[in-house]
Write a protein that holds these residues in place. Sequence first.
Motif, PDB file in Angstrom:
ATOM      1  N   LYS A 149       2.358  -3.605  -4.035  1.00 56.12           N
ATOM      2  CA  LYS A 149       1.888  -4.926  -3.631  1.00 56.12           C
ATOM      3  C   LYS A 149       3.100  -5.835  -3.421  1.00 56.12           C
ATOM      4  N   PRO A 150       2.958  -6.873  -2.622  1.00 53.37           N
ATOM      5  CA  PRO A 150       4.075  -7.812  -2.431  1.00 53.37           C
ATOM      6  C   PRO A 150       4.595  -8.360  -3.761  1.00 53.37           C
ATOM      7  N   GLU A 151       3.733  -8.537  -4.736  1.00 53.11           N
ATOM      8  CA  GLU A 151       4.179  -9.060  -6.030  1.00 53.11           C
ATOM      9  C   GLU A 151       4.994  -8.054  -6.839  1.00 53.11           C
ATOM     10  N   ASP A 152       5.112  -6.819  -6.363  1.00 54.78           N
ATOM     11  CA  ASP A 152       5.998  -5.845  -6.997  1.00 54.78           C
ATOM     12  C   ASP A 152       7.444  -6.013  -6.534  1.00 54.78           C
ATOM     13  N   GLY A 168       0.792  -1.219   0.000  1.00 50.16           N
ATOM     14  CA  GLY A 168       0.000   0.000   0.000  1.00 50.16           C
ATOM     15  C   GLY A 168       0.823   1.267   0.000  1.00 50.16           C
ATOM     16  N   GLY A 169       2.107   1.117   0.267  1.00 47.31           N
ATOM     17  CA  GLY A 169       2.988   2.274   0.328  1.00 47.31           C
ATOM     18  C   GLY A 169       3.498   2.705  -1.029  1.00 47.31           C
ATOM     19  N   SER A 170       4.399   3.680  -1.003  1.00 52.14           N
ATOM     20  CA  SER A 170       4.931   4.267  -2.233  1.00 52.14           C
ATOM     21  C   SER A 170       6.446   4.350  -2.175  1.00 52.14           C
ATOM     22  N   LEU A 171       7.045   4.308  -3.347  1.00 53.46           N
ATOM     23  CA  LEU A 171       8.469   4.538  -3.521  1.00 53.46           C
ATOM     24  C   LEU A 171       8.680   5.250  -4.834  1.00 53.46           C
ATOM     25  N   GLN A 172       9.745   6.027  -4.928  1.00 52.49           N
ATOM     26  CA  GLN A 172      10.139   6.615  -6.198  1.00 52.49           C
ATOM     27  C   GLN A 172      11.549   6.177  -6.536  1.00 52.49           C
ATOM     28  N   LEU A 173      11.693   5.591  -7.696  1.00 50.23           N
ATOM     29  CA  LEU A 173      12.997   5.210  -8.212  1.00 50.23           C
ATOM     30  C   LEU A 173      13.498   6.290  -9.160  1.00 50.23           C
ATOM     31  N   SER A 174      14.807   6.505  -9.121  1.00 51.32           N
ATOM     32  CA  SER A 174      15.427   7.472 -10.021  1.00 51.32           C
ATOM     33  C   SER A 174      16.595   6.827 -10.729  1.00 51.32           C
ATOM     34  N   CYS A 175      16.849   7.293 -11.922  1.00 49.60           N
ATOM     35  CA  CYS A 175      17.965   6.782 -12.711  1.00 49.60           C
ATOM     36  C   CYS A 175      18.593   7.960 -13.441  1.00 49.60           C
ATOM     37  N   ILE A 176      19.908   8.080 -13.338  1.00 50.16           N
ATOM     38  CA  ILE A 176      20.604   9.158 -14.026  1.00 50.16           C
ATOM     39  C   ILE A 176      21.662   8.573 -14.942  1.00 50.16           C
ATOM     40  N   ALA A 177      21.706   9.108 -16.136  1.00 51.49           N
ATOM     41  CA  ALA A 177      22.687   8.680 -17.126  1.00 51.49           C
ATOM     42  C   ALA A 177      23.823   9.682 -17.181  1.00 51.49           C
ATOM     43  N   SER A 178      25.040   9.156 -17.320  1.00 46.21           N
ATOM     44  CA  SER A 178      26.203  10.033 -17.413  1.00 46.21           C
ATOM     45  C   SER A 178      27.183   9.463 -18.420  1.00 46.21           C
ATOM     46  N   GLY A 179      28.050  10.334 -18.922  1.00 45.68           N
ATOM     47  CA  GLY A 179      29.054   9.904 -19.879  1.00 45.68           C
ATOM     48  C   GLY A 179      28.987  10.711 -21.153  1.00 45.68           C
ATOM     49  N   LEU A 182      23.960   3.091 -28.109  1.00 48.78           N
ATOM     50  CA  LEU A 182      24.166   2.002 -27.151  1.00 48.78           C
ATOM     51  C   LEU A 182      22.878   1.706 -26.398  1.00 48.78           C
ATOM     52  N   GLU A 183      22.689   0.438 -26.080  1.00 47.84           N
ATOM     53  CA  GLU A 183      21.643   0.040 -25.132  1.00 47.84           C
ATOM     54  C   GLU A 183      22.344  -0.165 -23.797  1.00 47.84           C
ATOM     55  N   VAL A 184      22.003   0.667 -22.839  1.00 41.13           N
ATOM     56  CA  VAL A 184      22.733   0.672 -21.567  1.00 41.13           C
ATOM     57  C   VAL A 184      21.779   0.283 -20.435  1.00 41.13           C
ATOM     58  N   TRP A 185      22.276  -0.543 -19.532  1.00 40.05           N
ATOM     59  CA  TRP A 185      21.511  -0.984 -18.358  1.00 40.05           C
ATOM     60  C   TRP A 185      22.180  -0.486 -17.086  1.00 40.05           C
ATOM     61  N   GLY A 186      21.369  -0.175 -16.095  1.00 41.50           N
ATOM     62  CA  GLY A 186      21.877   0.119 -14.775  1.00 41.50           C
ATOM     63  C   GLY A 186      22.145  -1.164 -14.010  1.00 41.50           C
ATOM     64  N   GLN A 187      22.655  -1.012 -12.795  1.00 43.20           N
ATOM     65  CA  GLN A 187      23.035  -2.166 -11.991  1.00 43.20           C
ATOM     66  C   GLN A 187      21.863  -2.751 -11.211  1.00 43.20           C
ATOM     67  N   GLY A 188      20.773  -2.007 -11.139  1.00 42.69           N
ATOM     68  CA  GLY A 188      19.583  -2.498 -10.448  1.00 42.69           C
ATOM     69  C   GLY A 188      19.467  -1.967  -9.038  1.00 42.69           C
ATOM     70  N   THR A 189      18.234  -1.840  -8.600  1.00 42.46           N
ATOM     71  CA  THR A 189      17.950  -1.441  -7.218  1.00 42.46           C
ATOM     72  C   THR A 189      16.810  -2.313  -6.702  1.00 42.46           C
ATOM     73  N   LEU A 190      16.965  -2.809  -5.484  1.00 44.02           N
ATOM     74  CA  LEU A 190      16.022  -3.776  -4.935  1.00 44.02           C
ATOM     75  C   LEU A 190      14.831  -3.071  -4.292  1.00 44.02           C
ATOM     76  N   VAL A 191      13.661  -3.517  -4.659  1.00 43.96           N
ATOM     77  CA  VAL A 191      12.412  -3.065  -4.034  1.00 43.96           C
ATOM     78  C   VAL A 191      11.767  -4.264  -3.366  1.00 43.96           C
ATOM     79  N   THR A 192      11.517  -4.146  -2.074  1.00 39.99           N
ATOM     80  CA  THR A 192      10.875  -5.211  -1.313  1.00 39.99           C
ATOM     81  C   THR A 192       9.597  -4.679  -0.703  1.00 39.99           C
ATOM     82  N   VAL A 193       8.484  -5.336  -1.000  1.00 40.05           N
ATOM     83  CA  VAL A 193       7.182  -4.919  -0.476  1.00 40.05           C
ATOM     84  C   VAL A 193       6.696  -5.993   0.485  1.00 40.05           C
ATOM     85  N   SER A 194       6.554  -5.624   1.730  1.00 34.81           N
ATOM     86  CA  SER A 194       6.122  -6.583   2.739  1.00 34.81           C
ATOM     87  C   SER A 194       4.590  -6.595   2.833  1.00 34.81           C
ATOM     88  N   PRO A 195       4.019  -7.757   3.172  1.00 34.82           N
ATOM     89  CA  PRO A 195       2.538  -7.861   3.241  1.00 34.82           C
ATOM     90  C   PRO A 195       1.947  -6.964   4.321  1.00 34.82           C
TER      91      PRO A 195
END
Length: 119
Positions: A86-89, A15-26, A106-119
């Motif tokens: 939701k937990p499935e997120d 039910g909560g919220s989070l905001q993810l951010s991603c910045i490109a450099s180079g 280029l197709e560039v990927w970030g390293q990833g950031t973990l999102v954990t949603v508890s019930p």
Amino acid sequence: QVQLVESGGGLVQAGGSLQLSCIASGRIVSINEMAWYRQAPGKQRELVASITRGGNTNYADSVKGRFSISRDNSKNTVNLQMNSLKPEDTAVYYCKAFVVTRDTWLEVWGQGTLVTVSP
């Protein structure tokens, strides 16, 4: 060289919220499509949302109405606002960008950031 760095992941209750951010450099001339993907344990990586340079968006059915993607072309950033989580997120969320440099694109990927949603 081009890098994408994500931030904003963490633990949140359902039910909560989070905001993810991603910045490109180079050595960036411009960035075309930017997107967020996620990969849950034991599952394939899937598209969550994408946004074109002009601002056209696309969402996975599972997140429509809850998540919102936005970008700032002047800052080479893309954000993902996630509401009504939701937990499935729960997953590792990855940023992806199609970057144009002086020499190529280029197709560039970030390293990833973990999102954990508890019930």
